[in-house]
Design a protein around this motif. Structure first.
Motif, PDB file in Angstrom:
ATOM      1  N   TRP A 311      49.303 -38.356 -17.170  1.00  0.00           N
ATOM      2  CA  TRP A 311      49.395 -37.285 -18.161  1.00  0.00           C
ATOM      3  C   TRP A 311      50.840 -37.073 -18.618  1.00  0.00           C
ATOM      4  CZ3 TRP A 311      45.551 -35.703 -20.913  1.00  0.00           C
ATOM      5  CH2 TRP A 311      44.248 -35.675 -20.383  1.00  0.00           C
ATOM      6  N   ALA A 312      51.766 -37.012 -17.664  1.00  0.00           N
ATOM      7  CA  ALA A 312      53.171 -36.824 -18.033  1.00  0.00           C
ATOM      8  C   ALA A 312      53.664 -37.995 -18.883  1.00  0.00           C
ATOM      9  CB  ALA A 312      54.023 -36.679 -16.778  1.00  0.00           C
ATOM     10  N   GLY A 313      53.279 -39.211 -18.493  1.00  0.00           N
ATOM     11  CA  GLY A 313      53.695 -40.388 -19.245  1.00  0.00           C
ATOM     12  C   GLY A 313      53.125 -40.418 -20.652  1.00  0.00           C
ATOM     13  N   LEU A 314      51.909 -39.889 -20.829  1.00  0.00           N
ATOM     14  CA  LEU A 314      51.278 -39.867 -22.146  1.00  0.00           C
ATOM     15  C   LEU A 314      52.133 -39.097 -23.145  1.00  0.00           C
ATOM     16  CD1 LEU A 314      48.792 -40.229 -24.072  1.00  0.00           C
ATOM     17  CD2 LEU A 314      47.926 -38.080 -23.111  1.00  0.00           C
ATOM     18  N   PHE A 315      52.544 -37.891 -22.780  1.00  0.00           N
ATOM     19  CA  PHE A 315      53.342 -37.083 -23.696  1.00  0.00           C
ATOM     20  C   PHE A 315      54.743 -37.668 -23.881  1.00  0.00           C
ATOM     21  CE2 PHE A 315      49.969 -34.167 -22.656  1.00  0.00           C
ATOM     22  CZ  PHE A 315      49.828 -33.376 -23.788  1.00  0.00           C
ATOM     23  N   GLU A 316      55.284 -38.221 -22.827  1.00  0.00           N
ATOM     24  CA  GLU A 316      56.626 -38.802 -22.932  1.00  0.00           C
ATOM     25  C   GLU A 316      56.634 -40.018 -23.851  1.00  0.00           C
ATOM     26  OE1 GLU A 316      57.460 -39.377 -18.819  1.00  0.00           O
ATOM     27  OE2 GLU A 316      58.067 -37.282 -18.495  1.00  0.00           O
ATOM     28  N   ARG A 317      55.548 -40.797 -23.844  1.00  0.00           N
ATOM     29  CA  ARG A 317      55.460 -41.949 -24.744  1.00  0.00           C
ATOM     30  C   ARG A 317      55.449 -41.529 -26.211  1.00  0.00           C
ATOM     31  NH1 ARG A 317      51.707 -43.640 -20.909  1.00  0.00           N
ATOM     32  NH2 ARG A 317      49.939 -43.135 -22.278  1.00  0.00           N
ATOM     33  N   HIS A 318      55.063 -40.288 -26.461  1.00  0.00           N
ATOM     34  CA  HIS A 318      55.023 -39.782 -27.832  1.00  0.00           C
ATOM     35  C   HIS A 318      56.273 -38.979 -28.176  1.00  0.00           C
ATOM     36  CE1 HIS A 318      50.947 -40.932 -29.176  1.00  0.00           C
ATOM     37  NE2 HIS A 318      50.687 -40.951 -27.880  1.00  0.00           N
ATOM     38  N   GLY A 319      57.313 -39.157 -27.406  1.00  0.00           N
ATOM     39  CA  GLY A 319      58.595 -38.568 -27.756  1.00  0.00           C
ATOM     40  C   GLY A 319      58.863 -37.181 -27.225  1.00  0.00           C
ATOM     41  N   PHE A 320      57.971 -36.656 -26.394  1.00  0.00           N
ATOM     42  CA  PHE A 320      58.207 -35.353 -25.792  1.00  0.00           C
ATOM     43  C   PHE A 320      59.052 -35.502 -24.531  1.00  0.00           C
ATOM     44  CE2 PHE A 320      54.318 -34.355 -28.212  1.00  0.00           C
ATOM     45  CZ  PHE A 320      54.691 -33.164 -28.805  1.00  0.00           C
ATOM     46  N   VAL A 321      59.795 -34.452 -24.205  1.00  0.00           N
ATOM     47  CA  VAL A 321      60.589 -34.412 -22.980  1.00  0.00           C
ATOM     48  C   VAL A 321      60.003 -33.344 -22.059  1.00  0.00           C
ATOM     49  CG1 VAL A 321      62.879 -33.967 -21.997  1.00  0.00           C
ATOM     50  CG2 VAL A 321      62.671 -35.122 -24.217  1.00  0.00           C
ATOM     51  N   ARG A 322      59.677 -33.747 -20.841  1.00  0.00           N
ATOM     52  CA  ARG A 322      59.122 -32.780 -19.913  1.00  0.00           C
ATOM     53  C   ARG A 322      60.226 -31.844 -19.415  1.00  0.00           C
ATOM     54  NH1 ARG A 322      55.564 -33.765 -14.294  1.00  0.00           N
ATOM     55  NH2 ARG A 322      55.183 -31.521 -13.930  1.00  0.00           N
ATOM     56  N   ARG A 323      59.978 -30.530 -19.537  1.00  0.00           N
ATOM     57  CA  ARG A 323      60.950 -29.535 -19.126  1.00  0.00           C
ATOM     58  C   ARG A 323      60.606 -29.008 -17.738  1.00  0.00           C
ATOM     59  NH1 ARG A 323      64.057 -26.861 -22.823  1.00  0.00           N
ATOM     60  NH2 ARG A 323      64.775 -25.785 -20.943  1.00  0.00           N
ATOM     61  N   LEU A 324      61.062 -29.718 -16.724  1.00  0.00           N
ATOM     62  CA  LEU A 324      60.783 -29.329 -15.341  1.00  0.00           C
ATOM     63  C   LEU A 324      61.393 -27.969 -15.017  1.00  0.00           C
ATOM     64  CD1 LEU A 324      61.469 -32.769 -13.592  1.00  0.00           C
ATOM     65  CD2 LEU A 324      59.273 -31.855 -14.366  1.00  0.00           C
ATOM     66  N   ASP A 325      62.553 -27.671 -15.605  1.00  0.00           N
ATOM     67  CA  ASP A 325      63.205 -26.390 -15.326  1.00  0.00           C
ATOM     68  C   ASP A 325      62.371 -25.221 -15.826  1.00  0.00           C
ATOM     69  OD1 ASP A 325      63.614 -27.290 -17.951  1.00  0.00           O
ATOM     70  OD2 ASP A 325      65.476 -26.136 -18.175  1.00  0.00           O
TER      71      ASP A 325
END
Length: 351
Positions: A311-325
């Protein structure tokens, strides 16, 4: 008689360990039948069984308010038919794809084995053809504590305008409106839209998000609460691309998803329970074995079952950055108020 048969059937399910599915609708109908003192024969949950006739209408009330009584009876009969509609199993349509396997607790569960991408298309078509989402008690239509907490979490983004993807009748949209936030929704179900809150119904866009003409880059936050897993995996990339198009630069996606496995932020909310999911723990693919109910529909209508890495990789492949903070900040503020399934959420930002 109905009550005894119902409890016998519940005990039988527990004895065999097969087919976990929700009984809310049938249970509520049983209570209504008892209250109205129907002498209807005990129904049997068999997919070959034809749709039973509705119970006879109640005797005319002593009062003169016959219209209200007739309205109540028609609504009851409609709910009765809707509850029985899903007794029509889809298993005989593709028997080679269904089988029982034992989970980690040694219980036998029914699964659908998707061997090709067309198998997911077939499942999606069956869900819509037989009205899986157009029945009572599959929705939560109230602005309860859960919806208010979600709205408060969205408020921490200081949005000027939000879009709730898969908003049902607009409970979160209404909760946001109560907080003074300009919010809209997207919903494909006519049944859900028919129960929309009057004050915000005009803000709900009815239809498939891929086909709706929404203004690009116009939303500071696009939220999706238990919606992305319902999408056909063959269409998920197009959907995420559309979501990215709608999010304003610097805006966010807030997604609550039943993601399996251990995550670096929310831990393990949904543990693995099928042995043949193990070879997909690396997140390279979604699962190809789908847990189904006794009629062959994916449990809760979920077409995508996958590890949190996927799931995390799916959004990242579309140019999103996961905001862990931001995720950790929200967990520290709201985790004690969240039901367990809500703890599996992500925050992604569009650069």
């Amino acid at each position: 008689m109905i009550k005894k048969a119902y409890h016998r059937f519940r005990r039988l399910l527990r004895m065999t360990g097969r087919d976990i599915f929700r009984m809310d609708t049938l249970e509520s109908l049983t209570k209504e039948l008892e209250l109205q003192k129907r002498n209807h024969e005990t129904w049997k949950l068999e997919h070959q069984r034809p749709l039973p006739p509705p119970p006879p209408p109640p005797p005319p009330p002593e009062s003169n308010d016959r219209i209200e009584a007739l309205t109540r009876d028609l609504e009851f009969q409609w709910r009765y038919h809707e509850a029985h509609r899903l007794e029509r199993s889809i298993i005989p349509l593709r028997p080679e794809r269904f089988s029982y396997i034992k989970n980690v607790n040694n219980d036998e569960l029914l699964i659908f084995k998707a061997e090709t991408s067309e198998d997911f298309d077939w499942l999606e078509q069956a869900i819509f053809k037989f009205g899986y989402y157009e029945k009572p008690n599959i929705w939560s239509f109230t602005v309860d504590e859960d919806k208010r907490v979600l709205a408060q979490m969205l408020r921490t983004f200081n949005p000027r305008r939000t879009l709730d993807f898969g908003c049902a009748n607009g409970a979160v949209v209404q909760a946001l409106a109560d907080l003074g936030i300009n919010s809209e929704g997207v919903e494909i179900s006519s049944y859900a839209l028919a129960h929309a809150f009057p004050g915000i119904k005009s803000r709900i866009h009815h239809g498939d998000i891929l086909e709706l003409q929404l203004v690009p880059a116009s939303y500071d936050v696009v939220s999706g609460f238990d919606i992305f897993e319902h999408l056909n995996p063959n269409k998920i990339d197009a959907c995420i691309s559309k979501v990215r198009e709608l999010v304003a630069p610097g805006g966010f996606v807030f997604a609550n998803i039943p993601a399996f496995g251990k995550d670096e932020v929310f831990g393990e909310v949904f543990p693995y329970y099928m042995p043949d999911w193990d070879n997909q723990r690396n997140g390279e693919s979604y699962f190809k074995s789908l847990h189904t109910d006794m009629h062959g529909y994916p449990v809760n209508g979920h077409l995508i079952w996958a590890d949190t890495k996927w799931w995390a990789g799916l959004f990242e492949r579309h140019g999103f950055v996961r905001r862990l903070d931001k995720e950790r900040e929200l967990h520290s503020q709201y985790e004690l108020r969240l039901v367990e399934s809500r703890k599996s959420f992500y925050v992604f930002q569009k650069p």
